[in-house]
Design an enzyme around this catalytic site. Structure first.
Site, PDB file in Angstrom:
ATOM      1  N   PRO A   1       0.818  -1.215   0.000  1.00 54.05           N
ATOM      2  CG  PRO A   1      -0.879  -1.604   1.554  1.00 54.05           C
ATOM      3  CD  PRO A   1       0.423  -2.162   1.056  1.00 54.05           C
TER       4      PRO A   1
ATOM      5  CB  CYS B   1      -0.847 -10.279  -1.350  1.00 51.24           C
ATOM      6  SG  CYS B   1      -1.539 -11.264  -2.688  1.00 51.24           S
TER       7      CYS B   1
ATOM      8  CD  GLU C   1      -5.007  -6.648  -8.200  1.00 53.56           C
ATOM      9  OE1 GLU C   1      -5.181  -7.303  -7.152  1.00 53.56           O
ATOM     10  OE2 GLU C   1      -5.902  -6.475  -9.034  1.00 53.56           O
TER      11      GLU C   1
END
Ligand code: NAD
Length: 468
Positions: A197, A251, A217
């Site tokens: 992020p 992830c 993503e």
């Protein structure tokens, strides 16, 4: 800037791709895209020995895991795309509304143009070539920037692509964040970024300067909930797999786990059993990938030390030697611990007992929206309550991870865990511009063109009465 790539060389390739972009709209049709994707499958198959060796060199990833989490997802994505591409490319008809009576409407998927794909190190092949499949299927060219943290895999990708495509269609640019920065300054038509992020914010800021569209993503802390009526044996199997495949560097790995207090001891025992069966030799198991580099190995040991110093209890594992870390279960987590704040991204699973699911929901909702959420329970009402009261990019019920592989499900996050969707049709759409085309046949709208008097005025009044 690292390595031999200079910003002039990058700009030259970008310019070459841009020159061809308009021509490609006419020349890169169904047959050509199909041929490109078939060439990509062949290249991945041909390069399999080099790919396996590169993964072993970069982070000791077991061969079977490379095949089923890196190679197969790419070839499956291509297979699925080839099966549906003709239909996806076909303009879709839209029926007329009353004001557009006498016209015909279509939505045409057009290539966005020249795209940038930046990928992370954790699934370095899958997450670089997977988006490329959608990018080519949608008729675009691409510049790929794989991660510098898995240099052997990045080098194989660079060779594989250079051998398969002309640089004005697909080019790999190797390097780290300096190279990324040079790429991000260029006016790409679309940027597809997979990573953290924090870097996602940098990418979006750069994209804003050129008003490039983005697919982000990203990651975050994905929770797992094991309810009071869970099939606990199944839950333990799926959780251990989802958490420890790729040594937790995934992830959508379960990041932290809530278990109903009545089930906790049984779940811990079963998880320990699963770990022993799958990774008998602990940190040194040949079935367990290594941590990608010393920095991340130190970061993970630091998280564990911080948690232990603040009162966490190691239930199982905990041993780490250089870049090998044993599958680790810990409990007695408190909010002061770092492990409860940052994405763990390694083989450590904190376990928290709960009595009231509403408190769990409140805790999950107090954090940024996760990429995945997993819930285990046989009671539908429990599962539906959790799904309805929370949000996440995707969700798994009585399983972990598998939603990534479903070809017809969109894959992506929400806000902090991502923007936009990938895979199959959704990937094709991410790399396409949906162009609205309305063709006039016998539209009656000219009857109300100015001057607004007489018939035009009467018709507008009538329209207001019936349509307003
Ligand atoms: P990262 O964000 O550090 O790096 C990703 C890419 O961005 C790399 O190619 C890197 O070179 C580049 N980069 C790094 N810093 C940059 C900067 N300052 N400016 C421009 N580019 C920069 O991520 P990572 O460590 O490679 O991967 C781990 C993260 O990725 C985790 O947060 C994980 O959850 C997330 N992830 C998400 C998905 C998904 O599909 N949503 C998949 C895998 C990983």
């Amino acid at each position: 800037m690292d390595g031999a790539v200079t910003s002039d060389a990058i700009s030259a390739v970008f310019a070459a791709q841009c020159v061809k972009a308009a021509e490609r709209r006419l020349t890169f049709g169904y047959a050509e895209r199909r041929a490109a994707l078939e060439k990509l499958t062949e290249a991945v198959r041909r390069y399999e020995p080099e790919i396996l060796a590169a993964f072993a060199a970069d982070f000791g990833k077991p061969e079977a895991e490379v095949v089923f989490t890196e190679i197969l997802p790419v070839t499956q994505e291509i297979r699925h795309t080839l099966k549906h591409l003709r239909r996806w490319m076909r303009p879709s008809r839209v029926s007329s509304s009353l004001p557009t009576f006498g016209t015909s409407a279509q939505v045409m998927a057009q290539p966005r143009g020249v795209c940038l794909i930046i990928s992370p190190w954790n699934y370095p092949l899958n997450l670089c070539l997977g988006p490329l499949v959608s990018c080519l299927a949608a008729g675009n060219s691409a510049m790929l920037k794989p991660s510098e943290m898995t240099p052997a895999v990045s080098a194989v990708i660079a060779r594989l692509i250079a051998e398969t495509f002309p640089p004005d269609l697909v080019t790999v640019v190797e390097g780290g964040k300096d190279v990324s920065a040079v790429l991000l300054a260029l006016p790409f038509d679309h940027i597809f970024f997979t990573g953290s992020p924090a870097v996602g914010r940098i990418v979006m800021e750069a994209a804003a300067k050129n008003l490039a569209s983005v697919t982000l993503e990203l990651g975050g802390k994905s929770p797992v909930i094991v309810g009071p009526d869970a099939d606990i044996e199944q839950a333990a199997k799926w959780i251990a797999f989802g958490k420890f495949v790729n040594a937790g560097q995934t992830c959508i790995a379960p990041d932290y786990l809530f278990v109903h207090a009545s089930m906790k001891e049984r779940l811990l025992a079963l998880l320990r059993e699963r770990i022993a069966k799958a990774y008998g030799d602990g940190a040194q198991s040949p079935h367990l990938a290594r941590i990608v580099n010393d920095h991340h190995a130190r970061r993970l040991s630091g998280l564990l030390d911080d948690a232990k110093a603040k009162g966490a209890r190691v239930v199982s594992g905990g041993e780490a030697e250089a870049r090998a870390m044993a599958p680790t279960l810990i409990e007695a987590i408190t909010p002061e611990m770092e492990i409860g704040r940052e994405e763990i991204f390694g083989p450590i699973l904190p376990i928290i007992a709960f009595d009231d699911i509403e408190q769990v929901i409140t805790q999950i909702n107090a954090r940024p929206k996760p990429l995945s959420l997993y819930v285990f329970d046989r009671n539908n009402a429990f599962v539906e309550r959790v799904l309805a009261a929370t949000t996440s990019g995707g969700a798994g019920v009585n399983l972990t991870m598998l939603h990534f592989t479903h070809p017809d499900l969109p894959f992506g996050g929400v806000n902090n865990s991502g923007i936009g969707m990938a895979h199959g049709l959704y990937g094709f759409l991410a790399f396409s511009h949906q162009r609205a085309v309305l063709r006039n046949r016998f539209s009656l709208v000219p009857l109300v063109f100015p001057p607004y008097e007489g018939r035009a005025k009467r018709l507008i009044d009538l329209a207001k009465r019936f349509l307003g």
